[in-house]
Design an enzyme around this catalytic site. Structure first.
Site, PDB file in Angstrom:
ATOM      1  N   LYS A   1       0.836  -1.206   0.000  1.00  0.00           N
ATOM      2  CA  LYS A   1       0.000   0.000   0.000  1.00  0.00           C
ATOM      3  C   LYS A   1       0.869   1.254   0.000  1.00  0.00           C
ATOM      4  O   LYS A   1       0.624   2.186  -0.773  1.00  0.00           O
ATOM      5  CB  LYS A   1      -0.892  -0.005   1.248  1.00  0.00           C
ATOM      6  CG  LYS A   1      -1.539   1.330   1.561  1.00  0.00           C
ATOM      7  CD  LYS A   1      -2.385   1.267   2.811  1.00  0.00           C
ATOM      8  CE  LYS A   1      -1.699   1.585   4.100  1.00  0.00           C
ATOM      9  NZ  LYS A   1      -1.486   3.001   4.402  1.00  0.00           N
ATOM     10  N   ASN A   2       1.885   1.264   0.870  1.00  0.00           N
ATOM     11  CA  ASN A   2       2.652   2.496   1.049  1.00  0.00           C
ATOM     12  C   ASN A   2       3.665   2.745  -0.065  1.00  0.00           C
ATOM     13  O   ASN A   2       4.370   3.747  -0.051  1.00  0.00           O
ATOM     14  CB  ASN A   2       3.301   2.521   2.434  1.00  0.00           C
ATOM     15  CG  ASN A   2       2.247   2.662   3.527  1.00  0.00           C
ATOM     16  OD1 ASN A   2       1.096   3.006   3.232  1.00  0.00           O
ATOM     17  ND2 ASN A   2       2.608   2.391   4.768  1.00  0.00           N
TER      18      ASN A   2
ATOM     19  N   ARG B   1      -4.734   9.622   4.322  1.00  0.00           N
ATOM     20  CA  ARG B   1      -3.535  10.415   4.561  1.00  0.00           C
ATOM     21  C   ARG B   1      -2.778  10.651   3.248  1.00  0.00           C
ATOM     22  O   ARG B   1      -2.125  11.684   3.046  1.00  0.00           O
ATOM     23  CB  ARG B   1      -2.656   9.642   5.556  1.00  0.00           C
ATOM     24  CG  ARG B   1      -1.285  10.209   5.785  1.00  0.00           C
ATOM     25  CD  ARG B   1      -1.349  11.447   6.627  1.00  0.00           C
ATOM     26  NE  ARG B   1      -0.030  12.044   6.791  1.00  0.00           N
ATOM     27  CZ  ARG B   1       0.183  13.187   7.413  1.00  0.00           C
ATOM     28  NH1 ARG B   1      -0.821  13.851   7.923  1.00  0.00           N
ATOM     29  NH2 ARG B   1       1.389  13.676   7.518  1.00  0.00           N
TER      30      ARG B   1
ATOM     31  N   CYS C   1      -5.440   7.366   9.465  1.00  0.00           N
ATOM     32  CA  CYS C   1      -5.555   6.866  10.832  1.00  0.00           C
ATOM     33  C   CYS C   1      -5.276   7.978  11.833  1.00  0.00           C
ATOM     34  O   CYS C   1      -4.372   8.789  11.628  1.00  0.00           O
ATOM     35  CB  CYS C   1      -4.561   5.725  11.048  1.00  0.00           C
ATOM     36  SG  CYS C   1      -4.972   4.254  10.117  1.00  0.00           S
TER      37      CYS C   1
ATOM     38  N   ARG D   1      -0.443  14.716  13.084  1.00  0.00           N
ATOM     39  CA  ARG D   1       0.329  14.342  11.885  1.00  0.00           C
ATOM     40  C   ARG D   1       0.515  15.590  11.022  1.00  0.00           C
ATOM     41  O   ARG D   1      -0.092  15.732   9.958  1.00  0.00           O
ATOM     42  CB  ARG D   1      -0.377  13.217  11.112  1.00  0.00           C
ATOM     43  CG  ARG D   1      -0.464  11.929  11.916  1.00  0.00           C
ATOM     44  CD  ARG D   1      -1.152  10.808  11.169  1.00  0.00           C
ATOM     45  NE  ARG D   1      -0.293  10.160  10.184  1.00  0.00           N
ATOM     46  CZ  ARG D   1      -0.658   9.104   9.465  1.00  0.00           C
ATOM     47  NH1 ARG D   1      -1.872   8.580   9.628  1.00  0.00           N
ATOM     48  NH2 ARG D   1       0.162   8.562   8.589  1.00  0.00           N
TER      49      ARG D   1
ATOM     50  N   ASP E   1       4.214   0.403  12.174  1.00  0.00           N
ATOM     51  CA  ASP E   1       2.992  -0.278  11.718  1.00  0.00           C
ATOM     52  C   ASP E   1       2.885  -1.699  12.248  1.00  0.00           C
ATOM     53  O   ASP E   1       1.810  -2.301  12.210  1.00  0.00           O
ATOM     54  CB  ASP E   1       2.940  -0.304  10.184  1.00  0.00           C
ATOM     55  CG  ASP E   1       2.769   1.091   9.611  1.00  0.00           C
ATOM     56  OD1 ASP E   1       2.110   1.916  10.249  1.00  0.00           O
ATOM     57  OD2 ASP E   1       3.311   1.347   8.518  1.00  0.00           O
TER      58      ASP E   1
ATOM     59  N   ARG F   1      -8.759  -0.400   4.133  1.00  0.00           N
ATOM     60  CA  ARG F   1      -7.890   0.668   3.615  1.00  0.00           C
ATOM     61  C   ARG F   1      -6.496   0.127   3.326  1.00  0.00           C
ATOM     62  O   ARG F   1      -5.804   0.657   2.466  1.00  0.00           O
ATOM     63  CB  ARG F   1      -7.814   1.835   4.610  1.00  0.00           C
ATOM     64  CG  ARG F   1      -9.107   2.635   4.694  1.00  0.00           C
ATOM     65  CD  ARG F   1      -8.933   3.972   5.409  1.00  0.00           C
ATOM     66  NE  ARG F   1      -7.590   4.453   5.222  1.00  0.00           N
ATOM     67  CZ  ARG F   1      -6.688   4.630   6.199  1.00  0.00           C
ATOM     68  NH1 ARG F   1      -7.015   4.396   7.449  1.00  0.00           N
ATOM     69  NH2 ARG F   1      -5.492   5.061   5.934  1.00  0.00           N
TER      70      ARG F   1
HETATM   71  N1  EPU Z   1       5.901  14.482  10.829  1.00  0.00           N
HETATM   72  C1  EPU Z   1       5.957  15.820  11.139  1.00  0.00           C
HETATM   73  N2  EPU Z   1       5.918  16.711  10.108  1.00  0.00           N
HETATM   74  C2  EPU Z   1       5.797  16.336   8.804  1.00  0.00           C
HETATM   75  C3  EPU Z   1       5.728  14.962   8.514  1.00  0.00           C
HETATM   76  C4  EPU Z   1       5.783  14.049   9.552  1.00  0.00           C
HETATM   77  O1  EPU Z   1       6.058  16.216  12.306  1.00  0.00           O
HETATM   78  O2  EPU Z   1       5.760  17.205   7.920  1.00  0.00           O
HETATM   79  C5  EPU Z   1       5.930  13.498  11.932  1.00  0.00           C
HETATM   80  C6  EPU Z   1       4.619  12.736  12.038  1.00  0.00           C
HETATM   81  O3  EPU Z   1       3.679  13.466  12.777  1.00  0.00           O
HETATM   82  C7  EPU Z   1       5.052  11.460  12.722  1.00  0.00           C
HETATM   83  C8  EPU Z   1       6.466  11.242  12.191  1.00  0.00           C
HETATM   84  O4  EPU Z   1       6.878  12.487  11.649  1.00  0.00           O
HETATM   85  O5  EPU Z   1       5.102  11.652  14.092  1.00  0.00           O
HETATM   86  C9  EPU Z   1       6.581  10.180  11.123  1.00  0.00           C
HETATM   87  O6  EPU Z   1       5.692  10.482  10.054  1.00  0.00           O
HETATM   88  P1  EPU Z   1       5.997  10.101   8.538  1.00  0.00           P
HETATM   89  O7  EPU Z   1       5.851  11.342   7.733  1.00  0.00           O
HETATM   90  O8  EPU Z   1       7.274   9.335   8.450  1.00  0.00           O
HETATM   91  O9  EPU Z   1       4.811   9.122   8.223  1.00  0.00           O
HETATM   92  P2  EPU Z   1       3.733   9.245   7.081  1.00  0.00           P
HETATM   93  O10 EPU Z   1       4.409   9.542   5.785  1.00  0.00           O
HETATM   94  O11 EPU Z   1       2.622  10.097   7.525  1.00  0.00           O
HETATM   95  C10 EPU Z   1       3.958   6.732   6.406  1.00  0.00           C
HETATM   96  C11 EPU Z   1       2.997   5.598   6.258  1.00  0.00           C
HETATM   97  C12 EPU Z   1       2.542   5.132   7.620  1.00  0.00           C
HETATM   98  C13 EPU Z   1       3.748   4.716   8.444  1.00  0.00           C
HETATM   99  C14 EPU Z   1       4.743   5.879   8.523  1.00  0.00           C
HETATM  100  C15 EPU Z   1       6.027   5.543   9.240  1.00  0.00           C
HETATM  101  C16 EPU Z   1       1.879   6.081   4.171  1.00  0.00           C
HETATM  102  C17 EPU Z   1       0.628   6.443   3.498  1.00  0.00           C
HETATM  103  N3  EPU Z   1       1.838   6.029   5.499  1.00  0.00           N
HETATM  104  O12 EPU Z   1       3.222   7.764   7.056  1.00  0.00           O
HETATM  105  O13 EPU Z   1       1.710   4.013   7.414  1.00  0.00           O
HETATM  106  O14 EPU Z   1       3.342   4.358   9.730  1.00  0.00           O
HETATM  107  O15 EPU Z   1       5.081   6.320   7.175  1.00  0.00           O
HETATM  108  O16 EPU Z   1       6.664   4.476   8.614  1.00  0.00           O
HETATM  109  O17 EPU Z   1       2.881   5.802   3.532  1.00  0.00           O
HETATM  110  C18 EPU Z   1      -0.149   2.652   7.741  1.00  0.00           C
HETATM  111  O18 EPU Z   1       0.169   2.074   6.687  1.00  0.00           O
HETATM  112  O19 EPU Z   1      -1.064   2.236   8.506  1.00  0.00           O
HETATM  113  C19 EPU Z   1       0.546   3.865   8.118  1.00  0.00           C
HETATM  114  C20 EPU Z   1       0.105   4.694   9.057  1.00  0.00           C
END
Ligand code: EPU
Length: 433
Positions: A22-23, A94, A118, A123, A310, A402
């Site tokens: 998915k990601n 997201r 989620c 975030r 995750d 999802r």
């Molecule tokens: N963060 C910030 N500012 C930003 C971006 C992120 O403070 O501009 C913080 C977030 O709040 C969080 C941390 O950085 O505390 C990590 O967030 P990250 O941006 O790495 O995660 P994401 O891109 O929002 C993706 C996956 C998540 C997975 C995380 C970490 C997708 C769609 N989602 O999220 O997957 O947990 O990376 O590996 O790619 C899931 O699949 O259920 C899921 C939540």
């Protein structure tokens, strides 16, 4: 609303292969907006987030359809693209943030209402915005929506991410492909899905080096063509199947996903007493259900290559009945363990305190009516129910689909008693009673 019923106590046997991640698939779909020729993503799972992405692409003027297991896109002229992301699509997942960079680059502006996904705690998208602003975008915040505009091409920059955000690294990688000159991204995320996006863009003609390290170097303004591409297998789905057999007992083989992609989780299962055998892209896991797993685990979820956030709720599900107390700390998300309420309803002694989950172990799980709080928390409740006595009813307000196309059918295929009940079936049952 759909529910999933799970009758615990069946051991699992057989072989299973995760679909594409998915990601990876979701950012790759957004990245196809940068491509000047058709693209095809192979073996893409039938997730509701994929459906939302296809709808989003259509809404902004792109052409994207599913052909059997593949997702196919056609190139679209910049003049035909609209940068307005509809609120109901932004709010459904997201991954709507992945459209910031491609639409800014191609359409000249993008307006993103509050992204959904989620509820794992705050975030923010400040790193995405700071990087794009450094490249020359004008950022306007209005309530919960953000509008980005550019006046001329984006400019390559030397930018340091304040933390290694997966999503922000992907945003800035896509933007850098369109920017004038060289971009250096420091403090970048190293997750396999970031590497997959870099490989996809390179297969389309982008010039990128350093993926898998914290420093990415991108030479911008290369014309991108299209590609038929097989995204990475879903390492979190692979870990979910592994957690299922660890909870239920039995022996399964997970094929098509190299163990290196979920090494930290396999190591954890080994320490719990699951027998794990690995080869190139095959992992066989065996657990004797008559013997309790070992607790005493202290897990710390963090960015790659650490224990994946995750998989933290899945690890919790495995540890509920273990022979000693364990703790799991999630460094990335403040509310990762909303599933603790469901575990407790099933008789587990576990408690979330901030980012820490305390698990007493020694539970004898009993079926209960529980609610999926989010995607991975929902999957973790399903895993715990495989070990519980009786029939658990898991209310799932759309979370699990999802991220997993057919999780109940997948575990049923391995021998679990697990099925999806639709609202209509439940109503007709009530009437016939
Ligand atoms: N963060 C910030 N500012 C930003 C971006 C992120 O403070 O501009 C913080 C977030 O709040 C969080 C941390 O950085 O505390 C990590 O967030 P990250 O941006 O790495 O995660 P994401 O891109 O929002 C993706 C996956 C998540 C997975 C995380 C970490 C997708 C769609 N989602 O999220 O997957 O947990 O990376 O590996 O790619 C899931 O699949 O259920 C899921 C939540």
């Amino acid at each position: 609303m759909q529910t999933i019923t799970i009758t615990g106590g069946q051991t699992l046997h057989g072989t299973i292969r995760p679909a594409a991640a998915k990601n990876s698939v979701l950012p790759l779909l957004a990245a196809t907006l940068l491509c000047g020729a058709p693209c095809c993503l192979r073996n893409a799972p039938e997730l509701s987030d994929v459906d939302t992405s296809l709808a989003l692409l259509q809404a902004v003027g792109a052409k994207a359809v599913r052909h059997g297991p593949d997702l196919c896109t056609l190139p679209v002229a910049a003049a035909d693209l609209c940068g307005e992301i509809p609120p109901h699509l932004a709010g459904a997942m997201r991954s709507s943030v992945f459209y910031l960079a491609p639409l800014l680059c191609r359409a000249g502006m993008v307006r993103l209402p509050l992204p959904g996904g989620c509820r794992l705690g705050p975030r923010p998208v400040d790193i995405h915005l700071a990087g794009l602003a450094a490249m020359g975008a004008r950022v306007e915040l209005e309530g919960e929506a953000v509008t980005l505009r550019r006046f001329g091409p984006l400019q390559g920059v030397d930018f340091t991410l304040r933390l290694p955000s997966v999503g922000a690294t992907m945003t800035l990688l896509m933007a850098a492909c369109c920017a004038m000159g060289t971009t250096v991204l420091r403090g970048a995320a190293c997750e396999p899905e970031v590497c997959d996006l870099a490989r996809f863009l390179r297969a389309c003609g982008a010039q990128i080096t350093g993926e898998g390290t914290p420093v990415l170097v991108i030479q911008g303004r290369r014309a991108l063509s299209g590609v038929a591409y097989e995204p990475l297998p879903d390492r979190i789905a692979a870990a979910t199947y592994a957690a299922a057999v660890a909870a239920a007992g039995g022996q399964i083989t997970v094929e098509g996903c190299a163990p290196v992609y979920y090494q930290a989780f396999l190591q954890f299962l080994t320490e719990c007493g699951v027998v794990v055998e690995k080869s190139d892209a095959l992992v066989t896991l065996a657990r004797d259900p008559a013997r309790r797993l070992h607790g005493g685990q202290h897990l710390f979820a963090n960015a790659w290559p650490a224990f994946a956030t995750d998989t933290a709720p899945l690890a919790a599900a495995v540890l509920l009945e273990a022979d000693a107390p364990s703790e799991i700390y999630d460094h990335l998300f403040a509310n990762r363990f909303a599933c603790a309420t469901g575990f407790a309803a099933m008789g587990a002694d576990c408690r979330a305190a901030g980012r820490m989950l305390h698990i007493a172990g020694g539970a004898n799980l009993q079926a209960a009516a529980v609610t999926a709080p989010d995607l991975r928390g929902g999957a973790a409740l399903l895993v715990a129910a495989l070990a519980a006595q009786g029939t658990t009813v898991l209310r799932d307000p759309g979370h699990i689909r999802r991220g997993y196309a057919h999780l109940p059918a997948d575990v049923a295929g391995l021998g679990a008693q697990c099925a999806v009940q639709s609202q209509a079936v439940q109503e007709s049952r009530k009437q016939s009673i």
